[in-house]
Design a protein around this motif. Structure first.
Motif, short mmCIF file in Angstrom:
data_model
loop_
_atom_site.label_atom_id
_atom_site.label_comp_id
_atom_site.label_asym_id
_atom_site.label_seq_id
_atom_site.Cartn_x
_atom_site.Cartn_y
_atom_site.Cartn_z
N LEU A 22 63.12 13.44 -47.94
CA LEU A 22 64.72 13.67 -47.71
C LEU A 22 64.87 13.22 -46.32
O LEU A 22 65.96 12.71 -46.01
CB LEU A 22 65.01 15.20 -47.70
N LYS A 23 63.80 13.34 -45.42
CA LYS A 23 64.40 12.87 -44.04
C LYS A 23 64.17 11.41 -44.03
O LYS A 23 64.78 10.72 -43.06
CB LYS A 23 63.35 13.43 -42.86
N ARG A 24 63.66 10.65 -44.95
CA ARG A 24 63.58 9.27 -45.09
C ARG A 24 65.15 8.78 -45.52
O ARG A 24 65.21 7.28 -45.62
CB ARG A 24 62.54 8.68 -46.01
N GLY A 25 65.79 9.57 -46.27
CA GLY A 25 66.80 9.21 -46.70
C GLY A 25 66.80 9.18 -48.41
O GLY A 25 67.83 8.60 -48.86
N ASP A 26 65.77 9.41 -48.86
CA ASP A 26 65.56 9.40 -50.14
C ASP A 26 65.67 10.92 -50.96
O ASP A 26 66.11 11.77 -50.25
CB ASP A 26 64.17 8.97 -50.73
N GLY A 27 64.89 11.48 -51.93
CA GLY A 27 64.96 12.75 -52.42
C GLY A 27 66.05 13.12 -53.31
O GLY A 27 67.13 12.50 -53.31
N ARG A 38 67.41 20.28 -40.37
CA ARG A 38 67.46 19.47 -39.17
C ARG A 38 66.99 18.23 -39.13
O ARG A 38 67.60 17.21 -38.60
CB ARG A 38 66.55 20.57 -38.04
N GLU A 39 65.91 17.73 -39.95
CA GLU A 39 65.24 16.63 -40.23
C GLU A 39 66.32 15.79 -40.92
O GLU A 39 66.39 14.50 -40.55
CB GLU A 39 63.94 16.77 -40.78
N VAL A 40 66.98 16.31 -41.94
CA VAL A 40 67.88 15.33 -42.75
C VAL A 40 69.11 15.12 -41.99
O VAL A 40 69.56 13.89 -41.74
CB VAL A 40 68.40 16.04 -43.94
N VAL A 49 52.85 13.73 -53.94
CA VAL A 49 52.65 13.84 -55.20
C VAL A 49 54.06 14.12 -55.87
O VAL A 49 54.52 13.17 -56.64
CB VAL A 49 51.97 14.95 -55.80
N VAL A 50 54.80 14.83 -55.21
CA VAL A 50 56.32 14.98 -55.86
C VAL A 50 57.20 13.54 -55.43
O VAL A 50 57.91 13.24 -56.23
CB VAL A 50 57.03 16.12 -55.09
N GLY A 51 56.89 12.94 -54.24
CA GLY A 51 57.54 11.73 -53.87
C GLY A 51 57.29 10.67 -54.95
O GLY A 51 58.15 9.91 -55.25
#
Length: 254
Positions: free
Chosen positions: A165-170, A199-201, A131-133
């Motif tokens: 964030l881990k996809r490179g967005d956010g 870690r994921e980012v 939802v936030v995304g």
């Protein structure tokens, strides 16, 4: 003309319960209860079976809408059975694109009443996170959640951007601001959540994570530091006064 779906969540739970219980085992139920340190009742149903049962139910009830999903989730949270709550989340997960910012208050109520990471993280990272995304304006709620007394809600504020964030967005600046404000917390699940996101980012954007850790190195708990710096380069780790990372076989990460 809009069709109104008759909402009968109690009947739905009665329909779902036997299938979930049949797919479980007493040994697994005992193990999960002990592992999660939970007061809930467990059937010991494996996650693939819960998703399968949710998929079969959704296929048999194509009329399900967000109003029905909310009613089912709220009814499941009134039960003391972990799997009934989890299958409600599995159904929500399947139709999370039907949810919007207006659904965040009741989704957060579920977080507030969850009392276990196994439900909170599914809600926070996957359902609320979706939802936030899709609705960036809803990011304004995260600083409010970050100040709540219930640490599960504070954890949700951190994990709501995990997947974006881990996809490179956010909004990285927002995450770092919230994370920095929680670095002095003693709560394990807050320390773990900060490290998890870092870690994921770092897998795609190691420089961002390195710079954040370098700026806050001495404020971080050992747990947050170990998690967050896990995949940084040996050179970055040396600058942070950390040993090169090794896997369980003693091999360096590359």
């Amino acid at each position: 003309m809009t069709r109104t779906v008759a909402v009968d969540p109690k009947r739905a739970l009665r329909d779902l319960g036997p299938a979930l219980e049949l797919a479980g085992t007493a040994a697994r139920a005992k193990g999960e209860k002990a592992y999660l340190k939970s007061d809930l009742v467990f059937y010991g149903t494996p996650m693939p079976d819960m998703r399968r049962i949710a998929a079969e139910y959704a296929k048999a009830h194509p009329e399900l809408d967000r109003r029905w999903l909310r009613a089912l989730a709220e009814a499941a949270w009134k039960s003391d059975v972990f799997e009934l709550r989890a299958v409600a989340l599995a159904l929500l997960d399947r139709q999370k694109r039907d949810l919007a910012e207006r659904d965040l208050p009741w989704l957060l109520d579920l977080v507030d009443a969850s009392k276990t990471w196994a439900l909170v993280d599914w809600l926070a990272a996957t359902i609320i996170g979706d939802v936030v995304g899709r609705h960036p304006a809803s990011l304004r709620w995260l600083p409010i959640w970050a100040k709540q007394r219930n640490f599960w809600i504070r954890r949700t504020a951190l994990l709501a951007q995990l997947n974006t964030l881990k996809r490179g967005d956010g909004d990285w600046e927002l995450f770092t601001r919230l994370a920095a404000g929680m670095l002095d917390e003693k709560e394990f699940f807050i320390r773990k959540a900060i490290g998890w996101v870092l870690r994921e980012v770092s897998k795609k954007r190691p420089k961002l994570v390195y710079e954040f850790i370098r700026a806050h190195r001495d404020e971080m708990s050992g747990l947050t530091l170990r998690e967050g710096a896990k995949y940084l380069s040996d050179a970055q780790r040396r600058t942070l006064r950390l040993e090169p990372w090794r896997d369980r076989e003693g091999k360096p990460y590359r």
